[in-house]
Design a protein around this motif. Structure first.
Motif, PDB file in Angstrom:
ATOM      1  N   LYS A  51       6.240 -33.101   8.263  1.00 49.82           N
ATOM      2  CA  LYS A  51       6.474 -31.782   7.971  1.00 49.82           C
ATOM      3  C   LYS A  51       5.242 -31.230   6.931  1.00 49.82           C
ATOM      4  O   LYS A  51       5.283 -32.192   5.916  1.00 49.82           O
ATOM      5  CB  LYS A  51       7.817 -31.403   7.154  1.00 49.82           C
ATOM      6  N   PHE A  81       2.979 -28.756   4.393  1.00 48.08           N
ATOM      7  CA  PHE A  81       2.837 -27.740   3.710  1.00 48.08           C
ATOM      8  C   PHE A  81       1.267 -27.584   3.598  1.00 48.08           C
ATOM      9  O   PHE A  81       0.686 -28.420   3.314  1.00 48.08           O
ATOM     10  CB  PHE A  81       3.483 -27.652   2.372  1.00 48.08           C
ATOM     11  N   ASP A 139       4.860 -28.980  12.753  1.00 49.82           N
ATOM     12  CA  ASP A 139       5.671 -28.524  11.657  1.00 49.82           C
ATOM     13  C   ASP A 139       5.066 -28.381  10.531  1.00 49.82           C
ATOM     14  O   ASP A 139       4.896 -29.161   9.745  1.00 49.82           O
ATOM     15  CB  ASP A 139       6.890 -29.657  11.418  1.00 49.82           C
ATOM     16  N   THR A 194       3.897 -25.167   7.468  1.00 52.99           N
ATOM     17  CA  THR A 194       4.185 -24.305   6.793  1.00 52.99           C
ATOM     18  C   THR A 194       2.990 -23.793   5.894  1.00 52.99           C
ATOM     19  O   THR A 194       2.447 -24.692   5.225  1.00 52.99           O
ATOM     20  CB  THR A 194       5.363 -24.138   5.991  1.00 52.99           C
ATOM     21  N   ASP A 237       4.799 -19.976  -4.359  1.00 51.32           N
ATOM     22  CA  ASP A 237       5.799 -19.983  -2.872  1.00 51.32           C
ATOM     23  C   ASP A 237       5.950 -21.481  -2.490  1.00 51.32           C
ATOM     24  O   ASP A 237       7.260 -21.567  -1.984  1.00 51.32           O
ATOM     25  CB  ASP A 237       5.048 -19.139  -1.865  1.00 51.32           C
ATOM     26  N   CYS A 238       4.900 -22.179  -2.630  1.00 52.03           N
ATOM     27  CA  CYS A 238       5.341 -23.510  -2.269  1.00 52.03           C
ATOM     28  C   CYS A 238       6.332 -24.429  -3.167  1.00 52.03           C
ATOM     29  O   CYS A 238       7.373 -24.812  -2.357  1.00 52.03           O
ATOM     30  CB  CYS A 238       3.744 -24.376  -2.567  1.00 52.03           C
ATOM     31  N   ASN A 250       9.841 -23.512  -2.012  1.00 49.95           N
ATOM     32  CA  ASN A 250      10.268 -24.040  -0.692  1.00 49.95           C
ATOM     33  C   ASN A 250      10.471 -25.578  -0.516  1.00 49.95           C
ATOM     34  O   ASN A 250      10.430 -26.018   0.461  1.00 49.95           O
ATOM     35  CB  ASN A 250       9.451 -23.377   0.190  1.00 49.95           C
ATOM     36  N   ASP A 299      12.725 -27.315  -1.211  1.00 49.69           N
ATOM     37  CA  ASP A 299      13.965 -27.754  -0.699  1.00 49.69           C
ATOM     38  C   ASP A 299      13.899 -27.885   0.930  1.00 49.69           C
ATOM     39  O   ASP A 299      14.612 -28.601   1.605  1.00 49.69           O
ATOM     40  CB  ASP A 299      14.990 -26.937  -1.007  1.00 49.69           C
ATOM     41  N   GLN A 300      12.744 -27.502   1.549  1.00 49.88           N
ATOM     42  CA  GLN A 300      12.523 -27.865   3.039  1.00 49.88           C
ATOM     43  C   GLN A 300      11.992 -29.200   3.014  1.00 49.88           C
ATOM     44  O   GLN A 300      11.911 -29.659   4.335  1.00 49.88           O
ATOM     45  CB  GLN A 300      11.422 -26.746   3.427  1.00 49.88           C
ATOM     46  N   ASN A 301      11.913 -29.968   2.223  1.00 49.52           N
ATOM     47  CA  ASN A 301      11.384 -31.283   2.179  1.00 49.52           C
ATOM     48  C   ASN A 301      10.151 -31.562   2.908  1.00 49.52           C
ATOM     49  O   ASN A 301      10.355 -32.351   3.907  1.00 49.52           O
ATOM     50  CB  ASN A 301      12.591 -32.220   2.658  1.00 49.52           C
ATOM     51  N   PRO A 302       8.895 -31.120   2.735  1.00 47.83           N
ATOM     52  CA  PRO A 302       7.738 -31.421   3.338  1.00 47.83           C
ATOM     53  C   PRO A 302       7.509 -32.916   3.072  1.00 47.83           C
ATOM     54  O   PRO A 302       7.912 -33.349   2.056  1.00 47.83           O
ATOM     55  CB  PRO A 302       6.906 -30.456   2.683  1.00 47.83           C
TER      56      PRO A 302
END
Length: 144
Positions: A8, A10, A33, A35, A42-43, A46, A48-51
């Protein structure tokens, strides 16, 4: 063809053109995946999306790359943060590594090739950590 090492990503950069280039490049490598955030705040909101891997621009308006980097590492030291910078400055590079960045990349015409090398390095390090032989990890890191 699915990429067997799915990560994932970012991408954090206030330059949308650069971010688009990185994203397109990662998509070409079969990573899907991804983002994009145009600023550090903003990073951070977020995480908690666990990049797994964050490509973080050093020079942004709202928060400096270093501030964002330190907060990411406090939130989760296992996220691989790659600092991307427009200027080739050895002090910036050293500081980025000191604050916990996995690597430091200059924005130039080889930036995408360097991203591939870094992702491959992360794959190797993660594999070594999975075997959890600390000597192995040390040996691996000493190769770079």
């Amino acid at each position: 063809m699915e990429n067997q090492n799915q990560f994932k990503f970012f991408i954090v950069d206030d330059d949308i053109f650069c971010a688009n280039v990185y994203e397109q490049y990662l998509l070409n490598l079969k990573y899907n995946d991804i983002t994009y955030f145009s600023n550090g705040r903003d990073c951070l909101h977020n995480l908690d999306q666990n990049p797994d891997i964050i490509f973080l621009d050093h020079n942004m308006d709202d928060l400096s790359g270093f501030e964002v980097l330190k907060k990411i590492k406090r939130y989760n030291p296992n996220i691989y943060v790659v600092m991307v910078s427009g200027q080739d400055n050895i002090k910036t590079a050293v500081d980025a590594l000191k604050y916990g960045a996995f690597d430091y990349v200059i924005k130039d015409n080889t930036v995408c090739d360097k991203m591939t090398l870094i992702i491959n390095k992360i794959i190797k390090v993660k594999a070594a950590l999975k075997k959890s032989n600390p000597n192995m990890v040390q040996r691996l890191l000493s190769l770079f």
